[in-house]
Design a protein around this motif. Structure first.
Motif, PDB file in Angstrom:
ATOM      1  N   ALA A   5       0.832  -1.209   0.000  1.00 17.37           N
ATOM      2  CA  ALA A   5       0.000   0.000   0.000  1.00 17.37           C
ATOM      3  C   ALA A   5       0.859   1.247   0.000  1.00 17.37           C
ATOM      4  O   ALA A   5       1.967   1.264   0.541  1.00 17.37           O
ATOM      5  CB  ALA A   5      -0.917   0.009   1.225  1.00 17.37           C
ATOM      6  N   HIS A   6       0.282   2.311  -0.602  1.00 18.92           N
ATOM      7  CA  HIS A   6       0.885   3.641  -0.513  1.00 18.92           C
ATOM      8  C   HIS A   6      -0.162   4.593   0.037  1.00 18.92           C
ATOM      9  O   HIS A   6      -1.247   4.749  -0.541  1.00 18.92           O
ATOM     10  CB  HIS A   6       1.360   4.135  -1.867  1.00 18.92           C
ATOM     11  CG  HIS A   6       1.902   5.535  -1.818  1.00 18.92           C
ATOM     12  ND1 HIS A   6       3.123   5.835  -1.260  1.00 18.92           N
ATOM     13  CD2 HIS A   6       1.351   6.729  -2.200  1.00 18.92           C
ATOM     14  CE1 HIS A   6       3.327   7.132  -1.333  1.00 18.92           C
ATOM     15  NE2 HIS A   6       2.265   7.712  -1.879  1.00 18.92           N
ATOM     16  N   ASP A   7       0.159   5.213   1.153  1.00 24.78           N
ATOM     17  CA  ASP A   7      -0.709   6.225   1.750  1.00 24.78           C
ATOM     18  C   ASP A   7       0.158   7.099   2.643  1.00 24.78           C
ATOM     19  O   ASP A   7       0.496   6.715   3.766  1.00 24.78           O
ATOM     20  CB  ASP A   7      -1.833   5.585   2.567  1.00 24.78           C
ATOM     21  CG  ASP A   7      -2.873   6.602   3.020  1.00 24.78           C
ATOM     22  OD1 ASP A   7      -2.521   7.796   3.170  1.00 24.78           O
ATOM     23  OD2 ASP A   7      -4.035   6.218   3.227  1.00 24.78           O
ATOM     24  N   PRO A   8       0.527   8.291   2.154  1.00 29.16           N
ATOM     25  CA  PRO A   8       1.421   9.150   2.941  1.00 29.16           C
ATOM     26  C   PRO A   8       0.780   9.699   4.206  1.00 29.16           C
ATOM     27  O   PRO A   8       1.476  10.261   5.050  1.00 29.16           O
ATOM     28  CB  PRO A   8       1.763  10.284   1.966  1.00 29.16           C
ATOM     29  CG  PRO A   8       0.621  10.318   1.006  1.00 29.16           C
ATOM     30  CD  PRO A   8       0.173   8.892   0.864  1.00 29.16           C
ATOM     31  N   TYR A   9      -0.541   9.530   4.357  1.00 28.18           N
ATOM     32  CA  TYR A   9      -1.233  10.087   5.520  1.00 28.18           C
ATOM     33  C   TYR A   9      -1.627   9.039   6.549  1.00 28.18           C
ATOM     34  O   TYR A   9      -2.133   9.381   7.610  1.00 28.18           O
ATOM     35  CB  TYR A   9      -2.489  10.844   5.060  1.00 28.18           C
ATOM     36  CG  TYR A   9      -2.182  11.920   4.050  1.00 28.18           C
ATOM     37  CD1 TYR A   9      -1.543  13.107   4.422  1.00 28.18           C
ATOM     38  CD2 TYR A   9      -2.491  11.738   2.710  1.00 28.18           C
ATOM     39  CE1 TYR A   9      -1.241  14.089   3.498  1.00 28.18           C
ATOM     40  CE2 TYR A   9      -2.198  12.718   1.769  1.00 28.18           C
ATOM     41  CZ  TYR A   9      -1.577  13.885   2.165  1.00 28.18           C
ATOM     42  OH  TYR A   9      -1.278  14.849   1.242  1.00 28.18           O
TER      43      TYR A   9
END
Length: 311
Positions: free
Chosen positions: A168-172
């Protein structure tokens, strides 16, 4: 106080009428956008779903204390303009988590198992695995999540039971569900056999899935979008399906709704479509109404709302 509903999309607004009447507030439903623009000038609270509320419109609001949206996204509201006037903006971020997550998983599994092709084959009198070949075992695939909030997290936890590798990519995201590996934006595109979009629509995410990023994906990958239509450059996605770069795409939301020209979807292989219904169940609609109403009541009575976006 006066509460205005800008656009009525529910089967009934009896919940609104009853609750606002119980608190002694006037409740009016605009019959069209022109009437809504007039009514909101003197409204103490605005309930809205899809009607655009840009800075120019918010600037006409003389008394508004809250703009409450029934749904999750607030991209139809100029949040900064509202905050500058001290108008609270709220949403209902948790009303359809189960529905959207279920819809995303259903689309993903239907494509991975070749169900649209299998259904079409039987109807045409065709038989056997050649109608869907090649299919791969789900546990041998890498599933990527672009955004891991409430819905993305629910999808990850559901798919984890079936055994694929999850990235997964989620900077938040403060933390990811157990077993989900954090990766960069480039890596989530490059390494996903199946990519599910659960990101909000912002200036940074608009057009995030475009020809360049699709080209970086594995040949024969799948994409599912039950988030916001403009996350994808639709023409680029359709071209990738026609060329065979992508094997499938499950799409519930579109850049324009309804689509101005459905002919662009003709003869595109691998498409599994739904008309922006991922959010829907009868229970979800009522939950959205009750929670949006509650935000208005709280603000009008000097209390803090549960789902404050701004200021």
């Amino acid at each position: 106080m006066r509460v205005i509903l800008t656009d009525q999309v529910f089967p009934t607004v009896s919940l609104e009428r009853d609750e606002f009447s119980r608190h002694g507030h006037e409740f009016l439903v605009a019959s069209n956008e022109s009437e809504a623009l007039t009514l909101i000038e003197d409204a103490d609270a605005i309930l809205t779903t899809y009607m655009p509320l840009p800075a120019k419109v918010i600037g006409t609001m003389k008394k508004a204390r809250i703009i409450a949206r029934y749904g999750i996204g607030v991209d139809n509201i100029d949040v900064r303009a509202a905050a500058a006037k001290g108008i609270a903006v709220t949403n209902v971020p948790d009303y359809c988590v189960e529905e959207v997550a279920t819809h995303a998983v259903a689309m993903a599994l239907a494509m991975v198992r070749g169900l649209p092709s299998a259904d079409a084959a039987v109807r045409q009198g065709e038989w056997g695995v050649n109608t869907v070949r090649p299919l791969r075992r789900l546990s041998s695939l890498t599933v990527g999540l672009l955004g891991v909030g409430r819905i993305g997290g629910a999808v990850a936890r559901t798919l984890a039971t079936l055994g694929p590798k999850l990235i997964a990519h989620d900077p938040y995201a403060a933390e990811l569900p157990p077993g989900v590996l954090p990766v960069s934006l480039e890596e989530v595109f490059k390494n996903s056999d199946l990519l599910l979009l659960h990101a909000p629509l912002t200036e940074a995410t608009k057009g995030l899935v475009n020809a360049s990023r699709i080209d970086s994906m594995k040949d024969g990958a799948y994409i599912v979008n039950v988030a916001r239509g403009p996350l994808i450059v639709l023409e680029d996605l359709l071209a990738a399906l026609r060329s065979g770069k992508l094997r499938g795409a499950g799409i519930d939301t579109f850049p324009q709704e309804p689509l101005p020209d459905v002919s662009i979807l003709e003869d595109v292989p691998g498409l599994l479509l739904s008309p922006h219904t991922a959010f829907y169940s009868e229970e979800a609609l009522v939950e959205s109404q009750r929670k949006a109403i509650a935000q208005v009541v709280k603000v009008l009575h000097g209390q803090s709302p549960d789902y404050l976006i701004a200021p």
